[in-house]
Design an enzyme around this catalytic site. Structure first.
Site, short mmCIF file in Angstrom:
data_model
loop_
_atom_site.label_atom_id
_atom_site.label_comp_id
_atom_site.label_asym_id
_atom_site.label_seq_id
_atom_site.Cartn_x
_atom_site.Cartn_y
_atom_site.Cartn_z
CG ASP A 29 -2.30 0.80 1.06
OD1 ASP A 29 -3.16 0.35 1.05
OD2 ASP A 29 -1.97 1.98 1.04
CB SER A 126 -17.11 -0.90 -9.02
OG SER A 126 -18.12 -0.03 -8.93
CE1 TYR A 150 -13.78 3.80 -8.33
CE2 TYR A 150 -16.16 3.27 -8.64
CZ TYR A 150 -14.75 2.84 -7.94
OH TYR A 150 -14.77 1.77 -7.23
CE LYS A 154 -12.96 0.27 -9.59
NZ LYS A 154 -11.77 -0.18 -8.89
N GLY A 297 -26.77 12.14 -11.41
CA GLY A 297 -26.06 10.86 -11.51
C GLY A 297 -26.54 9.77 -10.92
#
Ligand code: NAD
Length: 335
Positions: A29, A126, A150, A154, A297
């Site tokens: 990380d 996602s 985003y 993905k 959205g």
């Protein structure tokens, strides 16, 4: 090797896998959205010695050296930036960390290993990839048509992974499309701790419950849903972690290269009001709220078809909404 291992999802996977003595775990990380304190808690929960390394997935030299020196054959890739709002404000940064970062990581993984080694890769995708529902529940064959950066990140990563599998003989990949992971570990030591004001409903409910003077704004009560509020699919974080273990078993048993996608959700649509009611009942407290306008959205309703994960991974969620609400609030109070 788990990337983003100190984050919400990665930390629960790390603790779960640490219980299996057959795994040598390497956690990496870069502390972009995590803390030394979480690392301490993971070490405590894992009991065994945890191998943690501060590293950025975008640094191909360091990552390649690391993969070679530790003989890494399996990666669970959770590192990334996850704020839908920030992905609109900082699209280049999101593209660089999420898409370029995943590309760098995967290439380093392939190039640092022998062509005859079996390589396994699990990616944190996602439900955002689906976009406006053409039908519900979303199954994995539903078209992908995201409407924020985003979600586009993905889809780009999933496409890149699929292409790499076609080009590489020894690579097996699973993309897990999470719906809305909520809740915390049974120890209540690790859980969802967003930096800044949260964007997701459950952490916002926690905030309102903590700060008794504030009220929760519900974005819209005029949707075409049973009570007018938006409907989502919530899944306990421990079930999500278990989904990774199931995907690992699937990959280890899979003898030829493959690319597969699975939904990880509860399969149930829960409205904002239902979630609030459950949270209040289970935790015996009041969440004051008011109705605001719909948020740009936001979809009226979505939830998962989880039959593919059930059939192929032998995975089904085990925890109900009461348990999700209880553990989420208990974590908030166990600091
Ligand atoms: N939590 C959710 O609701 C949800 C839903 C669907 C998908 N996902 C995806 O699952 C993954 C994990 O999500 P999360 O909720 O644990 O997020 P998180 O922010 O808690 O964890 C991500 C971790 O990645 C680390 N990281 C970020 N950039 C990095 C980099 N360049 N190099 C190394 N580490 C880096 C962060 O420090 C953080 O610890 C993400 O890819 C996210 O998009 C999450």
């Amino acid at each position: 090797m788990i990337t983003g291992a100190l984050g919400y999802v990665g930390s629960h996977i790390a603790v779960l896998l640490s219980k299996n003595p057959n795994f040598d775990l390497f956690l990496i990380d870069n502390f972009e959205n995590s803390s030394k304190d979480t690392l301490k808690k993971i070490k405590f929960l894992c009991k065994s010695k945890i191998n943690f390394f501060e590293m950025d997935i975008r640094n191909s030299l360091t990552i390649s050296d690391f993969i070679k020196s530790k003989n890494i054959k399996t990666i669970i890739h959770c590192a990334g930036l996850k704020s839908v709002k920030n992905s609109e404000l900082h699209p280049d940064e999101y593209e660089e960390v999420n898409v370029t970062g995943s590309y760098t990581l995967l290439n380093s993984f392939i190039n640092s290993n022998n062509k005859k080694d079996e390589l396994n890769f699990i990616f944190s995708s996602s439900a955002c990839v689906y976009g406006k529902p053409v039908y519900l529940p979303y199954d994995e064959l539903h078209p992908t048509n995201p409407f924020n950066n985003y979600g586009h990140n993905k889809v780009s990563i999933e496409n890149m992974l699929n292409k790499k599998v076609r080009q590489t003989d020894n690579l097996k990949v699973v993309s897990l499309r999470y719906f809305n992971p909520v809740g915390a570990h049974d120890s209540y030591l690790i859980g969802d701790r967003p930096s800044g004001y949260p964007e997701n409903l459950m952490p916002i409910i926690n905030e309102v419950a903590k700060n008794k003077s504030s009220k929760l704004e519900i974005y819209g009560n005029d949707y075409n849903t049973p009570d007018g509020t938006a409907v989502r699919d919530y899944v306990h974080i421990l079930d999500v972690a278990q989904g990774h273990l199931s995907a690992l078993k699937y990959l280890f048993n899979c003898k030829k290269k493959s690319y597969e996608v699975f939904n990880l959700g509860s399969g149930k649509g829960i409205s904002v009001l239902e979630l609030i009611d459950t949270f209040q009942r289970v935790n015996k407290l009041k969440i004051p709220y008011f109705f605001g306008k719909r948020r740009k959205g936001d979809l009226p309703e979505y939830f998962a078809d989880t039959s593919k994960a059930k059939k192929i991974l032998n995975w089904s969620p085990t925890k109900n909404l009461d348990q999700m609400c209880f553990s989420s609030w208990k974590f908030e109070n166990t600091l």
